[in-house]
Design a protein around this motif. Structure first.
Motif, PDB file in Angstrom:
ATOM      1  N   LYS A 198       0.782  -1.288   0.071  1.00  0.00           N
ATOM      2  CA  LYS A 198      -0.019  -0.140  -0.135  1.00  0.00           C
ATOM      3  C   LYS A 198       0.825   1.265   0.056  1.00  0.00           C
ATOM      4  O   LYS A 198       0.427   2.323   0.054  1.00  0.00           O
ATOM      5  N   GLY A 199       2.102   1.104  -0.121  1.00  0.00           N
ATOM      6  CA  GLY A 199       2.963   2.351  -0.519  1.00  0.00           C
ATOM      7  C   GLY A 199       3.779   2.616   1.003  1.00  0.00           C
ATOM      8  O   GLY A 199       4.152   3.914   1.130  1.00  0.00           O
ATOM      9  N   TRP A 200       3.542   1.994   2.102  1.00  0.00           N
ATOM     10  CA  TRP A 200       4.083   2.447   3.510  1.00  0.00           C
ATOM     11  C   TRP A 200       5.623   2.055   3.473  1.00  0.00           C
ATOM     12  O   TRP A 200       5.862   0.762   2.867  1.00  0.00           O
ATOM     13  N   LEU A 201       6.394   2.715   4.171  1.00  0.00           N
ATOM     14  CA  LEU A 201       7.772   2.477   4.472  1.00  0.00           C
ATOM     15  C   LEU A 201       7.807   2.257   5.730  1.00  0.00           C
ATOM     16  O   LEU A 201       7.492   3.042   6.706  1.00  0.00           O
ATOM     17  N   ASN A 202       8.005   0.879   6.152  1.00  0.00           N
ATOM     18  CA  ASN A 202       8.127   0.597   7.723  1.00  0.00           C
ATOM     19  C   ASN A 202       9.605   0.408   8.109  1.00  0.00           C
ATOM     20  O   ASN A 202      10.437  -0.357   7.258  1.00  0.00           O
ATOM     21  N   VAL A 203      10.065   1.114   9.222  1.00  0.00           N
ATOM     22  CA  VAL A 203      11.467   0.889   9.713  1.00  0.00           C
ATOM     23  C   VAL A 203      11.272   0.019  10.779  1.00  0.00           C
ATOM     24  O   VAL A 203      11.036   0.233  11.925  1.00  0.00           O
ATOM     25  N   LEU A 217       4.812   6.759   1.529  1.00  0.00           N
ATOM     26  CA  LEU A 217       5.307   7.197   0.577  1.00  0.00           C
ATOM     27  C   LEU A 217       4.608   7.549  -0.673  1.00  0.00           C
ATOM     28  O   LEU A 217       4.760   8.323  -1.629  1.00  0.00           O
ATOM     29  N   THR A 218       3.791   6.631  -1.054  1.00  0.00           N
ATOM     30  CA  THR A 218       3.060   6.557  -2.230  1.00  0.00           C
ATOM     31  C   THR A 218       1.590   5.812  -1.830  1.00  0.00           C
ATOM     32  O   THR A 218       1.429   5.291  -0.935  1.00  0.00           O
ATOM     33  N   THR A 219       0.907   5.774  -3.005  1.00  0.00           N
ATOM     34  CA  THR A 219      -0.161   4.806  -2.749  1.00  0.00           C
ATOM     35  C   THR A 219      -0.391   3.430  -3.317  1.00  0.00           C
ATOM     36  O   THR A 219      -1.150   2.680  -3.127  1.00  0.00           O
TER      37      THR A 219
END
Lengths: 433, 350
Positions: A198-203, A217-219
């Protein structure tokens, strides 16, 4: 050691321009350079992994073990181990000293990709199709799998002006089901950057295995995340046909909640609106390159300070899938989709004619020669020799101490032993060039 | 101080008498040791290490013709000797015991080189081929054909995947060891190429030739990077890089061994005293204790020079004919020498 004698103009070429080699050994699906850039690993569609020696452009190792196409490759820091993941749901860690399998790890679902920890070849992270991303650790002998979460972290700061927005955001983070498509370690190995569908950045912290920060970051799907060699910037390639370049926040001294994940540039092809198959940084981090989808057969190279397009490399008649920039030289390798050929672009420098005699000098324009006072003096040989020998007495020579030359790769890199006996390997070589 | 009597057999330098010698060659010494030889020439040593004191350790016999080259393996366990009798013999380095003979070349062998893992040997021969052998089994692994005249010299690169060979046909060929094919031919010189040598990191090759030139080549592109010529244009018989790769040591047929700084492009030291006008007498560095330049001579003697002061610090007698090759052990104080008399002598310093 040849850096001091090479033409500085030739050394300053920042990106390659000429197609110099074509390697045809099986149908290659993914490639990866080792840290020094002298070996290239190539995963084939039948599951074999080939290691090419880039000094001879010949084959150094043939590693058989996978039965389905190879999905990803990852080198260990010293260049001795290679991790390959494949569509047969297995990851194999190869020891290149003799080509044996150091470790084989099976998974319950298909694998998107696997990457080794930058400092420890016994830890790696994988992104799986139907499962949570898994950190595999076998440092103590047994294979331990740790499942990581794909759900973005809840943001719990109170300075959100709009209550409804904050609520919507929280709901989105919690309930939007998503899977992790790509996971990679940061350059120090301290954190894992995972990109979701879904465009998430997980750290995720690699020690505690907890998600410490999430950013949308994006969709659309995030297809690739890769870091520059220095680790100061990272690229995100997503399905919305945009490549985003970010500055890596200070990971060591700043708390994850205070990180600024700032976008530096967006790279997209506004004319053709193409997807990008694969992205990579240049060896010095100043350039970004990406391969185009379908009919274009191109590799685009952008410059990172301004974000402008500087070069388009064209591949002969084939769509380019995977692109890699050699970490130490101005050399680009890419695989084709239809035949699986590996194309190599490099810089070609002409011979410097001034090297052919000690007193040749290359000049821009005519130079008037000024004679020395004693140019035509006739000196008897003995006196001339004695003068030369006396001059030598003043020189101090050191033939033993080894000095490091700036610009050379000086770390220890594993040298794959050359196998010469006929019974060591059986393969029919059909490579060219 | 007392005059200390050191062990010396009749074979070693009979022309140096030393006074005020250290009891331990490895001591850090503060004094300068001055000694005189029969020719009343003052021999001054470096401040710390003292003179070389090599004595004959053992003799290796077995070759039926002149021995052209002798090389210690990279791990220091083996000695390989090549000869005009078309064979290569392998000996143990610690006790001189004969191990095996490698045969297969059609004519005499000019040069041999060990691979970095000490398992494989390359040899260049007058039969125009370079062959790669498995040392223990003596089996031939690859035959590299391509030169159109005698192959004179051969060297492995430090990674062991490339071989450079210099030939009488005036070219240098770079071969892929694994496939056994020629990757590149460098149109190197205008006369026979007498020696080739790789740098420590394998990025450059140095070559020398009977036309008096020494050239540096880039391994990956095959382009010439630098040319060095001595004024009198005498044929250069051998060249090698110094252990740190910053200097070149060349021997020429005007009885002089020269040390070159190739970045400055000039000769920085000249070592004289021996005789070398017809044959290829190999010169090398000995760096295990002091830093010496060693060379064979056409009068059957072996000369040691101090690298800095250019003085002759030892002369070894014993060979009955031209000494063609010398080689220093990588870690121990051992020196191997071989020549036209077919005998290989191993010298040791205690």
């Amino acid at each position: 050691m040849n850096l001091l004698l090479l033409d500085p103009f030739a050394l300053s070429q920042e990106y390659p321009e000429n197609l110099t080699h074509t390697l045809n050994y099986g149908h290659s699906t993914c490639i990866k350079f080792n840290r020094k850039g002298d070996y290239l690993a190539s995963g084939l569609i039948d599951g074999t992994v080939i290691v090419f020696d880039f000094e001879t452009y010949g084959i150094a190792r043939v590693l058989r073990g996978h039965t389905r196409p190879v999905q990803s490759l990852s080198w260990s820091r010293d260049g001795r181990y290679l991790l390959s993941s494949s569509r047969d749901w297995k990851c194999i860690l190869w020891d290149l000293k003799d080509g044996s399998r150091e470790k084989t790890v099976r998974f319950e679902s298909a694998i998107w990709g696997a990457e080794l920890h930058p400092f420890n070849h016994q830890i790696f992270i994988t992104a799986l199709l139907d499962d949570a991303p898994t950190l595999v650790d076998f440092s103590d002998g047994t294979i331990r799998k740790h499942l990581l979460s794909s759900t973005p972290l809840q943001k719990d700061d109170e300075d959100d002006e709009d209550e409804e927005d904050a609520d919507a955001d929280r709901r989105e983070r919690k309930h939007d089901k998503q899977s992790t498509l790509v996971a990679t370690f940061t350059r120090s190995g301290q954190y894992i950057f995972a990109g979701t569908s879904k465009g998430w950045l997980n750290v995720i912290d690699s020690e505690t295995l907890q998600t410490v920060r999430s950013e949308k970051l994006t969709t659309s799907n995030i297809k690739h995340i890769c870091f520059s060699i220095s680790g100061k910037q990272f690229l995100v390639n997503s399905s919305d046909r945009t490549i985003r370049l970010y500055n890596t926040p200070d990971l060591t001294y700043v708390d994850p909640v205070d990180w600024d994940i700032d976008i530096v540039h967006r790279f997209q092809d506004v004319v053709n609106r193409l997807q990008w198959n694969s992205v990579a940084f240049s060896s010095n981090g100043d350039y970004v390159m990406a391969s185009t989808y379908q009919d274009a057969h191109d590799i685009y190279i952008w410059e990172t300070t301004v974000g402008s397009l500087v070069k388009i490399l064209e591949a002969p008649r084939e769509e380019i899938v995977d692109v890699q920039w050699d970490p130490n030289r101005t050399l680009v390798a890419a695989t084709g989709l239809d035949n699986g050929t590996i194309y190599v672009w490099a810089t070609v420098t002409p011979q410097r004619w001034s090297a052919l005699a000690p007193d040749f000098v290359e000049v821009e324009e005519n130079v008037e020669y000024e004679e020395r006072e004693d140019e035509f003096d006739i000196i008897p040989d003995e006196i001339a020799n004695k003068r030369k020998l006396d001059q030598e007495d003043d020189d101090e020579v050191d033939v033993v101490t080894i000095e490091r030359v700036r610009g050379e790769f000086s770390e220890e890199s594993f040298v794959i032993p050359v196998l010469l006996e006929e019974d060591d390997e059986t393969f029919d070589s059909s490579d060219s060039d | 101080m007392d005059k200390m009597d050191m062990d010396r057999s009749a074979d070693s330098s009979g022309d140096t008498t030393d006074s005020e010698l250290p009891s331990h060659p490895g001591d850090a010494l503060r004094h300068r040791y001055v000694s005189t030889n029969a020719n009343a020439r003052a021999v001054v040593t470096t401040e710390r290490t003292g003179l070389p004191k090599y004595v004959l350790h053992f003799i290796l016999e077995g070759h039926k013709a002149g021995v052209t080259n002798v090389k210690f393996s990279a791990d220091g366990q083996w000695i390989a000797t090549s000869s005009a009798d078309k064979t290569i013999k392998i000996w143990h380095a610690d006790d001189g015991e004969y191990e095996t003979t490698i045969e297969g070349h059609g004519r005499g062998i000019n040069d041999i080189a060990w691979s970095p893992d000490s398992k494989v040997l390359a040899s260049a021969s007058d039969d125009k081929t370079v062959r790669i052998w498995n040392v223990m089994s003596g089996r031939i692994l690859r035959t590299l054909r391509g030169h159109t005249n005698y192959a004179y010299s051969v060297d492995f690169n430090p990674k062991g995947n490339l071989i450079a060979s210099g030939s009488f046909d005036e070219s240098i060929k770079i071969w892929d060891v694994k496939k056994g094919v020629c990757l590149r031919t460098l149109p190197a010189h205008s006369d026979p190429v007498s020696a080739v040598h790789f740098t420590r990191d394998g990025t450059m090759i140095v070559s020398c030739s009977h036309d008096g030139q020494i050239r540096l080549w880039d391994t990956s592109t095959g382009q010439c990077l630098k040319t060095l010529i001595e004024d009198n244009n005498s044929p250069v018989s051998c060249v090698r890089f110094s252990p740190n790769g910053k200097y070149l040591l060349s021997g020429a047929l005007d009885s002089a061994v020269r040390l070159w700084d190739y970045l400055k492009g000039r000769c920085v030291k000249t070592y004289q005293g021996h005789k070398n006008e017809k044959f290829i007498c190999v010169s090398t560095f000995s760096t295990t204790r002091g830093v010496w330049v060693v060379s064979g001579s056409e009068d059957g003697r072996i000369f040691f020079w101090d690298v800095q002061t250019k003085d002759v610090v030892q002369i070894l007698d014993g060979h009955k004919d031209v000494v063609l090759a010398v080689d220093a052990h990588p870690t121990k104080n051992l020196l191997a020498s071989a020549g036209l008399d077919g005998v290989v002598r191993i010298w040791m310093e205690r």
